[in-house]
Motif scaffolding. Sequence first.
Motif, PDB file in Angstrom:
ATOM      1  N   LEU A   1       0.832  -1.210   0.000  1.00 55.12           N
ATOM      2  CA  LEU A   1       0.000   0.000   0.000  1.00 55.12           C
ATOM      3  C   LEU A   1       0.862   1.255   0.000  1.00 55.12           C
ATOM      4  CD1 LEU A   1      -2.777  -1.107   2.510  1.00 55.12           C
ATOM      5  CD2 LEU A   1      -3.093  -0.636   0.069  1.00 55.12           C
ATOM      6  N   ASP A   2       1.903   1.263   0.848  1.00 53.48           N
ATOM      7  CA  ASP A   2       2.815   2.418   0.896  1.00 53.48           C
ATOM      8  C   ASP A   2       3.488   2.645  -0.451  1.00 53.48           C
ATOM      9  OD1 ASP A   2       2.276   2.917   3.576  1.00 53.48           O
ATOM     10  OD2 ASP A   2       4.163   2.057   4.315  1.00 53.48           O
ATOM     11  N   ASP A   3       4.036   1.572  -1.042  1.00 49.78           N
ATOM     12  CA  ASP A   3       4.733   1.701  -2.323  1.00 49.78           C
ATOM     13  C   ASP A   3       3.786   2.206  -3.415  1.00 49.78           C
ATOM     14  OD1 ASP A   3       7.005   0.745  -1.056  1.00 49.78           O
ATOM     15  OD2 ASP A   3       6.879  -1.264  -1.948  1.00 49.78           O
ATOM     16  N   SER A   4       2.576   1.671  -3.428  1.00 53.70           N
ATOM     17  CA  SER A   4       1.603   2.051  -4.454  1.00 53.70           C
ATOM     18  C   SER A   4       1.222   3.528  -4.345  1.00 53.70           C
ATOM     19  CB  SER A   4       0.356   1.172  -4.333  1.00 53.70           C
ATOM     20  OG  SER A   4      -0.633   1.587  -5.232  1.00 53.70           O
ATOM     21  N   VAL A   5       0.900   3.994  -3.150  1.00 54.11           N
ATOM     22  CA  VAL A   5       0.481   5.393  -3.009  1.00 54.11           C
ATOM     23  C   VAL A   5       1.661   6.341  -3.181  1.00 54.11           C
ATOM     24  CG1 VAL A   5       0.651   5.754  -0.489  1.00 54.11           C
ATOM     25  CG2 VAL A   5      -1.154   6.885  -1.813  1.00 54.11           C
ATOM     26  N   ASN A   6       2.839   5.952  -2.722  1.00 56.02           N
ATOM     27  CA  ASN A   6       4.010   6.815  -2.906  1.00 56.02           C
ATOM     28  C   ASN A   6       4.355   6.974  -4.381  1.00 56.02           C
ATOM     29  OD1 ASN A   6       4.384   7.496  -0.204  1.00 56.02           O
ATOM     30  ND2 ASN A   6       5.634   5.676   0.182  1.00 56.02           N
ATOM     31  N   LYS A   7       4.152   5.915  -5.162  1.00 58.00           N
ATOM     32  CA  LYS A   7       4.373   6.008  -6.610  1.00 58.00           C
ATOM     33  C   LYS A   7       3.387   6.996  -7.230  1.00 58.00           C
ATOM     34  CE  LYS A   7       4.972   3.143 -10.690  1.00 58.00           C
ATOM     35  NZ  LYS A   7       3.952   2.974 -11.668  1.00 58.00           N
ATOM     36  N   ARG A   8       2.125   6.916  -6.825  1.00 55.47           N
ATOM     37  CA  ARG A   8       1.106   7.837  -7.342  1.00 55.47           C
ATOM     38  C   ARG A   8       1.438   9.284  -6.959  1.00 55.47           C
ATOM     39  NH1 ARG A   8      -2.939   5.505  -9.652  1.00 55.47           N
ATOM     40  NH2 ARG A   8      -4.312   7.306  -9.537  1.00 55.47           N
ATOM     41  N   ILE A   9       1.857   9.474  -5.716  1.00 55.58           N
ATOM     42  CA  ILE A   9       2.207  10.826  -5.252  1.00 55.58           C
ATOM     43  C   ILE A   9       3.368  11.379  -6.070  1.00 55.58           C
ATOM     44  CG2 ILE A   9       3.174  12.141  -3.315  1.00 55.58           C
ATOM     45  CD1 ILE A   9       1.512  10.227  -1.459  1.00 55.58           C
ATOM     46  N   SER A  10       4.391  10.554  -6.312  1.00 55.07           N
ATOM     47  CA  SER A  10       5.542  11.041  -7.080  1.00 55.07           C
ATOM     48  C   SER A  10       5.158  11.320  -8.530  1.00 55.07           C
ATOM     49  CB  SER A  10       6.710  10.056  -7.004  1.00 55.07           C
ATOM     50  OG  SER A  10       6.425   8.857  -7.675  1.00 55.07           O
ATOM     51  N   GLU A  11       4.248  10.534  -9.096  1.00 55.90           N
ATOM     52  CA  GLU A  11       3.798  10.771 -10.476  1.00 55.90           C
ATOM     53  C   GLU A  11       3.014  12.077 -10.587  1.00 55.90           C
ATOM     54  OE1 GLU A  11       3.282   6.058 -11.714  1.00 55.90           O
ATOM     55  OE2 GLU A  11       1.560   7.187 -10.975  1.00 55.90           O
ATOM     56  N   PHE A  12       2.211  12.374  -9.560  1.00 55.75           N
ATOM     57  CA  PHE A  12       1.390  13.584  -9.584  1.00 55.75           C
ATOM     58  C   PHE A  12       2.167  14.814  -9.113  1.00 55.75           C
ATOM     59  CE2 PHE A  12      -1.947  16.401  -7.723  1.00 55.75           C
ATOM     60  CZ  PHE A  12      -2.608  16.685  -8.897  1.00 55.75           C
ATOM     61  N   GLY A  13       3.136  14.580  -8.239  1.00 57.15           N
ATOM     62  CA  GLY A  13       3.961  15.677  -7.748  1.00 57.15           C
ATOM     63  C   GLY A  13       3.641  16.149  -6.351  1.00 57.15           C
ATOM     64  N   LYS A  14       2.511  15.709  -5.794  1.00 52.38           N
ATOM     65  CA  LYS A  14       2.188  16.076  -4.420  1.00 52.38           C
ATOM     66  C   LYS A  14       1.063  15.188  -3.890  1.00 52.38           C
ATOM     67  CE  LYS A  14      -1.145  19.648  -5.653  1.00 52.38           C
ATOM     68  NZ  LYS A  14      -1.560  21.020  -5.529  1.00 52.38           N
ATOM     69  N   GLN A  15       1.024  15.079  -2.561  1.00 51.33           N
ATOM     70  CA  GLN A  15      -0.059  14.387  -1.875  1.00 51.33           C
ATOM     71  C   GLN A  15      -1.194  15.384  -1.709  1.00 51.33           C
ATOM     72  OE1 GLN A  15       1.093  12.217   1.667  1.00 51.33           O
ATOM     73  NE2 GLN A  15      -0.947  12.460   2.566  1.00 51.33           N
ATOM     74  N   ILE A  16      -2.421  14.974  -2.055  1.00 57.08           N
ATOM     75  CA  ILE A  16      -3.521  15.941  -2.067  1.00 57.08           C
ATOM     76  C   ILE A  16      -4.391  15.921  -0.818  1.00 57.08           C
ATOM     77  CG2 ILE A  16      -3.657  15.968  -4.580  1.00 57.08           C
ATOM     78  CD1 ILE A  16      -6.279  14.247  -4.159  1.00 57.08           C
ATOM     79  N   ASP A  17      -4.292  14.889   0.022  1.00 57.16           N
ATOM     80  CA  ASP A  17      -5.184  14.762   1.174  1.00 57.16           C
ATOM     81  C   ASP A  17      -4.515  13.889   2.229  1.00 57.16           C
ATOM     82  OD1 ASP A  17      -7.506  14.961   2.714  1.00 57.16           O
ATOM     83  OD2 ASP A  17      -8.802  13.938   1.286  1.00 57.16           O
ATOM     84  N   ASP A  18      -5.143  13.865   3.417  1.00 56.40           N
ATOM     85  CA  ASP A  18      -4.660  12.940   4.439  1.00 56.40           C
ATOM     86  C   ASP A  18      -4.871  11.510   3.947  1.00 56.40           C
ATOM     87  OD1 ASP A  18      -7.368  11.980   6.368  1.00 56.40           O
ATOM     88  OD2 ASP A  18      -7.580  13.539   4.841  1.00 56.40           O
ATOM     89  N   ILE A  19      -3.992  10.604   4.352  1.00 55.30           N
ATOM     90  CA  ILE A  19      -4.095   9.219   3.921  1.00 55.30           C
ATOM     91  C   ILE A  19      -3.931   8.327   5.150  1.00 55.30           C
ATOM     92  CG2 ILE A  19      -3.021   7.360   2.591  1.00 55.30           C
ATOM     93  CD1 ILE A  19      -2.147   9.506   0.553  1.00 55.30           C
ATOM     94  N   LEU A  20      -4.942   7.509   5.391  1.00 63.36           N
ATOM     95  CA  LEU A  20      -4.884   6.573   6.507  1.00 63.36           C
ATOM     96  C   LEU A  20      -5.664   5.327   6.145  1.00 63.36           C
ATOM     97  CD1 LEU A  20      -4.106   5.939   9.487  1.00 63.36           C
ATOM     98  CD2 LEU A  20      -6.352   6.853  10.102  1.00 63.36           C
ATOM     99  N   ILE A  21      -5.025   4.179   6.317  1.00 64.79           N
ATOM    100  CA  ILE A  21      -5.709   2.890   6.214  1.00 64.79           C
ATOM    101  C   ILE A  21      -5.304   2.096   7.442  1.00 64.79           C
ATOM    102  CG2 ILE A  21      -5.978   0.723   4.936  1.00 64.79           C
ATOM    103  CD1 ILE A  21      -5.331   2.238   2.383  1.00 64.79           C
ATOM    104  N   VAL A  22      -6.289   1.609   8.173  1.00 62.27           N
ATOM    105  CA  VAL A  22      -6.054   0.759   9.336  1.00 62.27           C
ATOM    106  C   VAL A  22      -6.543  -0.624   8.966  1.00 62.27           C
ATOM    107  CG1 VAL A  22      -6.620   0.331  11.758  1.00 62.27           C
ATOM    108  CG2 VAL A  22      -6.331   2.681  10.951  1.00 62.27           C
ATOM    109  N   GLY A  23      -5.655  -1.614   9.049  1.00 62.93           N
ATOM    110  CA  GLY A  23      -6.019  -2.989   8.747  1.00 62.93           C
ATOM    111  C   GLY A  23      -5.882  -3.849   9.977  1.00 62.93           C
ATOM    112  N   VAL A  24      -6.865  -4.723  10.191  1.00 65.96           N
ATOM    113  CA  VAL A  24      -6.854  -5.637  11.331  1.00 65.96           C
ATOM    114  C   VAL A  24      -7.102  -7.037  10.798  1.00 65.96           C
ATOM    115  CG1 VAL A  24      -8.022  -6.285  13.484  1.00 65.96           C
ATOM    116  CG2 VAL A  24      -7.799  -3.873  12.873  1.00 65.96           C
ATOM    117  N   LYS A  25      -6.246  -7.964  11.210  1.00 67.81           N
ATOM    118  CA  LYS A  25      -6.460  -9.374  10.874  1.00 67.81           C
ATOM    119  C   LYS A  25      -6.897 -10.084  12.141  1.00 67.81           C
ATOM    120  CE  LYS A  25      -4.428 -13.383   8.673  1.00 67.81           C
ATOM    121  NZ  LYS A  25      -3.276 -13.872   7.915  1.00 67.81           N
ATOM    122  N   MET A  26      -8.029 -10.751  12.047  1.00 68.61           N
ATOM    123  CA  MET A  26      -8.576 -11.446  13.213  1.00 68.61           C
ATOM    124  C   MET A  26      -7.842 -12.755  13.441  1.00 68.61           C
ATOM    125  SD  MET A  26     -10.612  -9.134  14.008  1.00 68.61           S
ATOM    126  CE  MET A  26     -11.179  -9.839  15.514  1.00 68.61           C
TER     127      MET A  26
END
Length: 132
Positions: free
Chosen positions: A107-132
């Motif tokens: 997830l980090d690699d994917s969004v960081n690639k998008r941010i670098s392609e666009f040139g900036k992060q446009i909003d807060d980004i948070l994903i919380v994942g829980v495995k039961m």
Amino acid sequence: IDMAICFFDTENNKMQYSGANASLLFIRNNELTEYKPTKSPIGIHVREFEFENHNIDIQKNDLIYLHTDGYSDQFGGEDGVKLKIKNLKKLLVSNSNFDMNEQKQILDDSVNKRISEFGKQIDDILIVGVKM
């Protein structure tokens, strides 16, 4: 404020979820279910709604994701368009067999690639994942 909240009852394998403009993504055996939020923010609003409470049975290895809209709204890619929620769902399902640390890295690699392609992060980004 947009937000989601969950309560876990692990003794009875149950959880409760309620969301204010923030859905819950639930994956079991590579199948995704989206629990929809109440379409209202928390706080003073023109029209007040009662927030829906979802009761969900949980099992070992179920995956639960809470997220802001920042990840799916991030611009990038070849066309410079938003990722969109349907593509976030696909990304989560396609990587749901990896352990949580590997999923975080993907997830980090994917969004960081998008941010670098666009040139900036446009909003807060948070994903919380829980495995039961």
